[in-house]
Scaffold this active site. Structure first.
Site, PDB file in Angstrom:
ATOM      1  N   ARG A 113       0.737  -1.269   0.038  1.00 44.10           N
ATOM      2  CA  ARG A 113       0.138  -0.052   0.200  1.00 44.10           C
ATOM      3  C   ARG A 113       0.929   1.317   0.055  1.00 44.10           C
ATOM      4  O   ARG A 113       0.729   2.329   0.668  1.00 44.10           O
ATOM      5  CB  ARG A 113      -1.112  -0.027   1.122  1.00 44.10           C
ATOM      6  CG  ARG A 113      -1.820  -1.005   1.189  1.00 44.10           C
ATOM      7  CD  ARG A 113      -2.924  -0.903   2.358  1.00 44.10           C
ATOM      8  NE  ARG A 113      -4.097  -2.079   2.169  1.00 44.10           N
ATOM      9  CZ  ARG A 113      -4.293  -3.013   1.856  1.00 44.10           C
ATOM     10  NH1 ARG A 113      -3.670  -3.518   0.654  1.00 44.10           N
ATOM     11  NH2 ARG A 113      -5.208  -3.692   1.840  1.00 44.10           N
ATOM     12  N   ARG A 129       6.242   6.450   4.148  1.00 43.13           N
ATOM     13  CA  ARG A 129       5.941   5.429   3.337  1.00 43.13           C
ATOM     14  C   ARG A 129       5.945   3.972   3.982  1.00 43.13           C
ATOM     15  O   ARG A 129       6.701   4.009   4.888  1.00 43.13           O
ATOM     16  CB  ARG A 129       6.836   5.240   1.851  1.00 43.13           C
ATOM     17  CG  ARG A 129       8.045   4.948   2.245  1.00 43.13           C
ATOM     18  CD  ARG A 129       9.224   5.373   1.158  1.00 43.13           C
ATOM     19  NE  ARG A 129       9.249   7.019   1.282  1.00 43.13           N
ATOM     20  CZ  ARG A 129      10.240   7.696   0.779  1.00 43.13           C
ATOM     21  NH1 ARG A 129      11.236   6.911   0.074  1.00 43.13           N
ATOM     22  NH2 ARG A 129      10.589   8.987   1.133  1.00 43.13           N
ATOM     23  N   ASP A 143       9.515   1.246   0.629  1.00 39.45           N
ATOM     24  CA  ASP A 143      10.485   1.928  -0.430  1.00 39.45           C
ATOM     25  C   ASP A 143      11.415   1.009  -0.780  1.00 39.45           C
ATOM     26  O   ASP A 143      12.217   0.281   0.020  1.00 39.45           O
ATOM     27  CB  ASP A 143      11.128   3.221  -0.029  1.00 39.45           C
ATOM     28  CG  ASP A 143      11.888   3.851  -1.056  1.00 39.45           C
ATOM     29  OD1 ASP A 143      11.282   3.719  -2.491  1.00 39.45           O
ATOM     30  OD2 ASP A 143      12.694   4.539  -0.985  1.00 39.45           O
ATOM     31  N   ASP A 191      14.430   0.372  -3.600  1.00 40.78           N
ATOM     32  CA  ASP A 191      15.294   0.784  -4.623  1.00 40.78           C
ATOM     33  C   ASP A 191      16.271  -0.203  -5.283  1.00 40.78           C
ATOM     34  O   ASP A 191      16.961  -0.904  -4.513  1.00 40.78           O
ATOM     35  CB  ASP A 191      16.201   2.021  -4.034  1.00 40.78           C
ATOM     36  CG  ASP A 191      15.389   3.111  -3.613  1.00 40.78           C
ATOM     37  OD1 ASP A 191      14.164   3.594  -4.469  1.00 40.78           O
ATOM     38  OD2 ASP A 191      15.455   3.919  -2.599  1.00 40.78           O
TER      39      ASP A 191
END
Length: 165
Positions: free
Chosen positions: A84, A94, A97, A99
């Site tokens: 979500r 958040r 995340d 990356d």
């Protein structure tokens, strides 16, 4: 596509961040055409950008994958959506995340993806967990510890995991 070693940065500061990161590691282990090789310890860090948000929990994972870089990015973004993830504010809070930090020895610069990740050499919350699992990795011909030593205030703390009973 040949198998590549990719490093993924994980972060969360909402909705039980430690659990979010642990669940995301399980999600990484289940990605198609990929195998989770190792994951770092968890680290607590101050947020980058707006300070009116909770601290982050971070980790780095290594994956062997035969997904292309963009296909892997798609899988990472799908995993964020399962958690979500909302993109309401740049560098804002958040749930998750993910990356793509490094993909083999490739250098990629497109509007959608830059690898190695552009800001990773300035972020202790990426460098410390990455150095934990890949101490010999070089970024731009320098060891991770050299990059970490250039950060004046790392602001991170390795979490001590509960000992098994």
């Amino acid at each position: 596509m040949p198998i590549q070693l990719a490093y993924i940065g994980l972060g969360s500061n909402l909705a039980s961040p430690v659990e979010q990161v642990r669940q995301a590691l399980n999600g990484l282990a289940g990605l198609p055409l990929s195998r989770l090789v190792i994951a770092s310890s968890l680290y607590a860090s101050r947020p980058v950008g707006p300070q009116d948000q909770p601290d982050f929990i971070n980790a780095v994972a290594a994956l062997e994958t035969s997904l292309s870089p963009l296909a892997l990015l798609d899988q990472l973004q799908a995993l964020e959506q399962q958690h979500r993830r909302r993109r309401q504010r740049h560098w804002g809070p958040r749930t998750l995340d993910l990356d793509l930090l490094v993909y083999g020895d490739q250098q990629i610069e497109t509007p959608r993806l830059c690898v190695p990740h552009l800001q990773m050499t300035q972020r202790a919350f990426v460098l410390a967990p990455l150095a934990e699992i890949a101490p010999a990795l070089l970024l731009h011909h320098k060891p991770l510890t050299a990059w970490l030593g250039q950060i004046s205030n790392p602001g991170i703390q390795r979490l001590v995991e509960d000992a098994p009973s």
